[in-house]
Design a protein around this motif. Structure first.
Motif, PDB file in Angstrom:
ATOM      1  N   ASN A  84      92.823  -2.860  37.894  1.00 15.69           N
ATOM      2  CA  ASN A  84      92.805  -2.326  39.248  1.00 15.69           C
ATOM      3  C   ASN A  84      92.660  -0.817  39.137  1.00 15.69           C
ATOM      4  O   ASN A  84      92.912  -0.232  38.083  1.00 15.69           O
ATOM      5  CB  ASN A  84      94.093  -2.702  39.982  1.00 15.69           C
ATOM      6  CG  ASN A  84      93.974  -2.542  41.488  1.00 15.69           C
ATOM      7  OD1 ASN A  84      94.516  -1.597  42.048  1.00 15.69           O
ATOM      8  ND2 ASN A  84      93.273  -3.458  42.139  1.00 15.69           N
ATOM      9  N   SER A  96     100.287  -8.469  41.721  1.00 11.60           N
ATOM     10  CA  SER A  96      99.197  -9.434  41.567  1.00 11.60           C
ATOM     11  C   SER A  96      98.402  -9.233  40.290  1.00 11.60           C
ATOM     12  O   SER A  96      97.608 -10.110  39.920  1.00 11.60           O
ATOM     13  CB  SER A  96      98.253  -9.347  42.773  1.00 11.60           C
ATOM     14  OG  SER A  96      97.604  -8.081  42.815  1.00 11.60           O
ATOM     15  N   PHE A  97      98.588  -8.119  39.577  1.00  7.43           N
ATOM     16  CA  PHE A  97      97.770  -7.897  38.384  1.00  7.43           C
ATOM     17  C   PHE A  97      98.512  -7.246  37.219  1.00  7.43           C
ATOM     18  O   PHE A  97      97.894  -6.848  36.234  1.00  7.43           O
ATOM     19  CB  PHE A  97      96.529  -7.054  38.720  1.00  7.43           C
ATOM     20  CG  PHE A  97      96.822  -5.747  39.420  1.00  7.43           C
ATOM     21  CD1 PHE A  97      97.181  -4.614  38.706  1.00  7.43           C
ATOM     22  CD2 PHE A  97      96.721  -5.661  40.794  1.00  7.43           C
ATOM     23  CE1 PHE A  97      97.444  -3.424  39.354  1.00  7.43           C
ATOM     24  CE2 PHE A  97      96.984  -4.468  41.455  1.00  7.43           C
ATOM     25  CZ  PHE A  97      97.345  -3.340  40.732  1.00  7.43           C
ATOM     26  N   THR A 136     104.742  -1.428  47.555  1.00  7.34           N
ATOM     27  CA  THR A 136     104.372  -2.570  46.711  1.00  7.34           C
ATOM     28  C   THR A 136     103.112  -2.310  45.896  1.00  7.34           C
ATOM     29  O   THR A 136     102.696  -3.166  45.114  1.00  7.34           O
ATOM     30  CB  THR A 136     104.153  -3.822  47.585  1.00  7.34           C
ATOM     31  OG1 THR A 136     103.173  -3.530  48.596  1.00  7.34           O
ATOM     32  CG2 THR A 136     105.461  -4.269  48.221  1.00  7.34           C
ATOM     33  N   LYS A 137     102.511  -1.131  46.058  1.00  5.54           N
ATOM     34  CA  LYS A 137     101.342  -0.762  45.256  1.00  5.54           C
ATOM     35  C   LYS A 137     101.718   0.218  44.134  1.00  5.54           C
ATOM     36  O   LYS A 137     100.844   0.723  43.441  1.00  5.54           O
ATOM     37  CB  LYS A 137     100.266  -0.139  46.143  1.00  5.54           C
ATOM     38  CG  LYS A 137      99.676  -1.102  47.171  1.00  5.54           C
ATOM     39  CD  LYS A 137      98.574  -0.444  47.985  1.00  5.54           C
ATOM     40  CE  LYS A 137      97.960  -1.428  48.990  1.00  5.54           C
ATOM     41  NZ  LYS A 137      96.859  -0.799  49.769  1.00  5.54           N
ATOM     42  N   ASN A 185      93.981  -9.471  33.341  1.00  5.82           N
ATOM     43  CA  ASN A 185      92.856  -9.697  34.264  1.00  5.82           C
ATOM     44  C   ASN A 185      91.933  -8.491  34.186  1.00  5.82           C
ATOM     45  O   ASN A 185      91.982  -7.718  33.230  1.00  5.82           O
ATOM     46  CB  ASN A 185      93.354  -9.935  35.694  1.00  5.82           C
ATOM     47  CG  ASN A 185      94.312  -8.834  36.150  1.00  5.82           C
ATOM     48  OD1 ASN A 185      94.118  -7.675  35.810  1.00  5.82           O
ATOM     49  ND2 ASN A 185      95.326  -9.201  36.904  1.00  5.82           N
TER      50      ASN A 185
END
Length: 708
Positions: free
Chosen positions: A326, A349-350, A455-456, A323
């Motif tokens: 980030n 998510s990425f 979670t990051k 994608n």
């Protein structure tokens, strides 16, 4: 020569087995054996038939009788010829007694044990056997089942006490008998022990091995000892199940009704009717798309994928970005041991484990020329522009070599200064570009939220410097070639049934890394640089059980790359139609008179209606708007059957609206064809030959039905 077991190749084969060892031991020319002797024997047998063997034995015996040394080299070679002629008399199916030899040099040879060694079905079966050999040769035959019971040739039954066919002498070249195999309720095994007795010997041993290098005793012939062994397996009947199947779960099937056939292993089953059905989900109904054919039957094997793929030469295993990436939340200086990175967004998510990491480049302008040295001052603070390990480019030397950032503010007195990994002349005012180390040195995602507390956060495969706020992009690893625990029965062009981690429309196919030269000209040519077969055992031996390959580990190549998450998955690999039933399961089947039908929806009215399109019903389950029509007492027969326009979207009692007004009484029964909740497939199946195990044949209802 008409006998199928007596071809020119058989003459040479038995010469290799019986005569060649003697020729080698006595220093004779092997070329003379095959180019002269065998060719002469084939020609003479063609002209004179079986009498040729007896004639040659007599002639060779006469020569031996006249030799000064009846045990010398010449005699040994002649005795080998005699043994060969006796064997060929049996192989060629010659009638009458086996040619005899005379004198002290004659041998009593048991040449062949003839018995149908194919698998037995569960019910009682009688099989004949014949033991061929020279007249006067003696043998004993013992048969023992897996429960250590012995066959009694007199009572024709197995018993606990030891029994055998003992010290029987062959006359007229052959001994004949029969064996009655009993009915069993579980799988059984019968071991045969043929002993050469009283000075008799077996024909020379010719060994055959399975792919796992174990001895295939049934295909091997002869024996180097007094014992020859064979084996027969007996199996209980198999079950062939017919079922409906929705491979992609495009719609939900409720209650399923299968049908089954019972078939002896390796045998056939007569043309048999079958009926299978499925029910739609509670809030849905089926509509028929088309009638079924044998091409709608899906068969597949279920191998498990290994822990990691294997790269192929020339393969780009990071073909595309996942994608837009980030941004990093917090700098990593570089040159240390830090491998954990915090991002601005949720990493799941990425990115994914195994992804290749790429970082955005940064630029800045040099403030003051550097003629010789490693320290450079920039227009802006170096923190936020670069990190230790970044590659520096911007002039001819830097562009041609790998020069990296060695330290930020190396003296601790200038936030705009950095040092390089080597001394390079840098002009004042030129623009330098700083490229993260991950762009030149493969760096991958190792774990998401590695400590379980953020979670990051993710961890990398190596330490690299990363600037705070820089954008990272992620490219998932994908591979064509994967190890499977079992590639047995998998063929090229088989499909992979859709699954969670399977790339859409994947099939098994060979790999080719190509380049096109002179494209769009009359000299255009595709050059194959690298290639790999669709299937490769990697020289791993198979697992052979009772004479059959059960497992063959190896690699499979797919026509589309698969993501790393495929590792460890159970796949479904197969295809549609009777050919794939044979490939995947070993069953030869024929389908006829296939049809699919819906059980029509019937319900009753709960109130009378007069010239109205609204009809109140006790239940609306299975009725579909714009699809279902209606018939029954009171429906105007002079016009086309009205269609349900609305009201059928819910289950239970209620009112539907028809396309034409009707006058109906309360309590009458109405039928609504065109849609239904139960779909039934019927037809006939004939099994020409069953496979080695019970299996399920699945009709893909997604090809036959739609659900709404």
């Amino acid at each position: 020569m008409s006998n199928e077991g007596c071809q020119p190749a058989d003459f040479k084969y038995w010469a290799q087995q019986i005569m060649e060892p003697v020729w080698i031991a006595t220093g004779a020319s092997i070329g003379n054996l095959y180019n002269v002797f065998v060719l002469n024997m084939v020609s003479s047998y063609t002209n004179f038939g079986c009498q040729w063997f007896q004639g040659r034995i007599n002639a060779w015996q006469a020569i031996i009788a006249g030799l000064a040394n009846p045990n010398g080299i010449a005699a040994q070679r002649l005795q080998a010829k005699i043994a060969w002629a006796q064997q060929m008399h049996v192989i060629c199916g010659c009638m009458g007694a086996l040619p005899l030899t005379t004198g002290s040099n004659s041998e009593k040879i048991i040449s062949r044990f003839e018995l149908d060694l194919s698998d037995l079905q569960a019910t009682t079966e009688t099989r004949s056997f014949r033991i061929f050999g020279t007249n006067g040769s003696t043998f004993s035959l013992e048969i023992k089942n897996e429960d250590s019971y012995y066959y009694n040739f007199t009572t024709k039954a197995f018993q606990a006490t030891k029994a055998r066919l003992d010290n029987k002498t062959i006359a007229n070249g052959v001994y004949s008998g029969s064996i009655v195999f009993p009915t069993v309720t579980d799988d059984d095994q019968y071991d045969f022990y043929l002993f050469a007795e009283q000075g008799s010997i077996h024909s020379p041993y010719n060994e055959v091995r399975f792919g796992d290098r174990s001895v295939d005793i049934n295909s091997s012939t002869g024996s180097n000892s007094s014992l020859m062994q064979k084996v027969i397996y007996q199996y209980t009947d198999l079950t062939l199940t017919l079922a409906v199947y929705a491979p992609t779960a495009a719609f939900t099937t409720g209650s399923l009704v299968n049908d089954t056939l019972t078939i002896p292993k390796g045998k056939n089953a007569i043309k048999t009717p079958f009926s299978i059905s499925c029910t739609s989900a509670s809030t849905e109904s089926f509509v028929i798309i088309k009638q079924p054919t044998s091409g709608d039957v899906l068969s597949f094997v279920t191998p498990t994928v290994g822990a990691a793929p294997e790269n192929l030469p020339g393969e780009d295993i990071y073909p595309a970005l996942r994608n837009d990436g980030n941004t990093v939340d917090g700098a990593i200086t570089g040159g240390g041991s830090t491998i954990k990175v915090v991002m601005d967004g949720l990493v799941a998510s990425f990115m994914g484990v195994g992804d290749k990491i790429l970082g955005a480049v940064a630029t800045d302008t040099v403030d003051g020329a550097v003629s010789s040295g490693i320290k450079v001052v920039m227009d802006n603070n170096v923190v936020g522009k670069m990190a230790i390990g970044d590659q520096i480019t911007g002039n001819a030397y830097l562009d041609a070599n790998i020069v990296t950032v060695a330290a930020l503010d190396p003296d601790g007195d200038n936030a705009k200064e950095f040092s390089m990994s080597e001394a390079v002349a840098v002009g004042d005012g030129i623009t330098l570009t700083f490229t993260p180390k991950c762009n030149r040195s493969l760096t991958t995602v190792v774990a998401l939220n590695p400590d379980g507390d953020n979670t990051k956060e993710f961890s990398m495969s190596q330490n690299i410097g990363i600037v705070d706020g820089v954008t990272l992009t992620f490219s998932p690893q994908k591979n064509y070639q994967w190890p499977l625990d079992n590639i047995n029965h998998i063929k090229e062009d088989m499909i992979v049934v859709p699954g969670t981690n399977v790339t859409a429309s994947t099939s098994v196919g060979k790999y080719e890394d190509t380049v096109t030269i002179f494209e769009d000209t009359d000299r255009e040519e595709v050059i194959i640089k690298n290639q790999a077969p669709a299937l490769n055992t990697k020289n791993q031996p198979p697992t052979v059980v009772k004479g059959l390959v059960r497992v063959q580990a190896g690699n499979v190549v797919f026509d589309k790359q698969q993501i790393l998450l495929l590792a460890g998955d159970a796949l479904k690999i197969g295809g549609y139609g009777t050919d794939q039933i044979l490939n995947a399961y070993g069953y030869e089947v024929v389908f006829t008179d296939l049809a699919i039908a819906l059980t029509e929806v019937t319900t009753t009215t709960t109130a009378a209606s007069s010239s109205s399109t609204s009809v109140a019903l006790t239940a609306r389950d299975g009725i579909l708007n714009t699809v279902s029509t209606v018939s029954g007492i009171g429906i105007d027969p002079s016009a086309a059957a009205p269609t349900v326009n609305s009201g059928a979207s819910a289950t239970g009692a209620g009112t539907v609206v028809l396309s034409a007004a009707q006058t109906l009484e309360s309590g009458i029964t109405l039928t609504f064809p065109g849609a239904g909740k139960v779909a039934t497939i019927t037809g006939y199946i004939e099994v020409l030959k069953s496979g080695p195990a019970s299996q399920t044949l699945r009709f893909d209802v997604e090809k036959l039905l739609t659900s709404a």
